[in-house]
Scaffold this active site. Structure first.
Site, short mmCIF file in Angstrom:
data_model
loop_
_atom_site.label_atom_id
_atom_site.label_comp_id
_atom_site.label_asym_id
_atom_site.label_seq_id
_atom_site.Cartn_x
_atom_site.Cartn_y
_atom_site.Cartn_z
N HIS A 46 26.21 55.67 44.19
CA HIS A 46 27.63 55.28 44.24
C HIS A 46 28.32 56.02 45.37
O HIS A 46 27.95 57.14 45.72
CB HIS A 46 28.34 55.65 42.93
N CYS B 6 21.44 50.59 35.05
CA CYS B 6 21.64 51.97 35.53
C CYS B 6 20.54 52.93 35.10
O CYS B 6 20.58 54.11 35.42
CB CYS B 6 23.01 52.49 35.12
N HIS C 277 19.86 54.61 41.47
CA HIS C 277 20.82 53.89 42.30
C HIS C 277 21.91 54.88 42.72
O HIS C 277 21.88 56.03 42.31
CB HIS C 277 21.43 52.71 41.52
N HIS D 150 25.01 63.19 48.94
CA HIS D 150 23.66 62.81 49.35
C HIS D 150 22.58 63.53 48.55
O HIS D 150 21.49 63.84 49.07
CB HIS D 150 23.47 62.99 50.86
N HIS E 154 21.87 58.54 41.21
CA HIS E 154 21.54 59.02 39.87
C HIS E 154 20.75 57.95 39.12
O HIS E 154 20.58 56.83 39.60
CB HIS E 154 22.80 59.45 39.09
N GLU F 119 33.81 55.61 40.28
CA GLU F 119 32.40 55.31 40.53
C GLU F 119 32.26 54.03 41.36
O GLU F 119 31.41 53.94 42.24
CB GLU F 119 31.70 55.15 39.17
#
Length: 151
Positions: free
Chosen positions: A32, A26, A30, A76, A17, A137
């Site tokens: 998680h 952020c 990137h 994904h 995201h 997260e």
């Protein structure tokens, strides 16, 4: 006296995201390794002739709901807020064959967990209530949704 029991099933999925307009790292795309804990509450089935006798809900049934509504959709994928200029980046990625998800909220853990709660609640059997969700997260950061806080 009814015996209310909470049942929890845990899931994991990889999601990318970017937070448009954010003032830290952020804002960059990137990802998680999310961990989602889904807790429902109900009373164990008391009908001895029911194949699910003694269960609040079959873990397999809960898994099917969460997999279809959340895991299979978000795993994904890269999530963007469609109400931002990131929609252009999303289109470019989609055109190149990437799995992109456009949502109408900022894809923070907080907003994702609200979205997940709505989707899961819609699919639960009538006698089962969503008690809480925990979306982890990172190892040290998570957001939680509790039905009790949202009455």
């Amino acid at each position: 006296m009814s015996n209310h029991i909470r049942i929890t099933k845990q899931f994991s999925f990889e999601t990318g995201h970017a937070l448009y307009g954010y003032d830290g790292k952020c804002k960059n795309v990137h990802g998680h390794s999310y961990k989602l804990s889904v807790t429902v509450i109900g009373t164990p089935i008391s009908d001895v002739n029911n194949v699910k006798y003694g269960m609040v809900i079959d873990f397999g049934d809960l898994k099917k709901i969460v997999k279809e509504e959340i895991v299979d959709v978000f795993d994904h994928a890269t999530v963007f807020n469609k109400n931002t200029p990131h929609v252009e980046l999303a289109k470019e990625l989609k055109d190149r064959g990437h799995n992109v998800l456009l949502v109408d909220y900022q894809p923070t853990s907080e907003m994702m967990v609200i979205d997940f709660a709505k989707k899961i609640k819609k699919r639960l059997p009538k006698h089962i209530n969503l008690h809480s969700l925990k979306l982890q997260e990172t190892d040290t950061s998570y957001a939680e949704w509790f039905a009790y806080d949202n009455i």
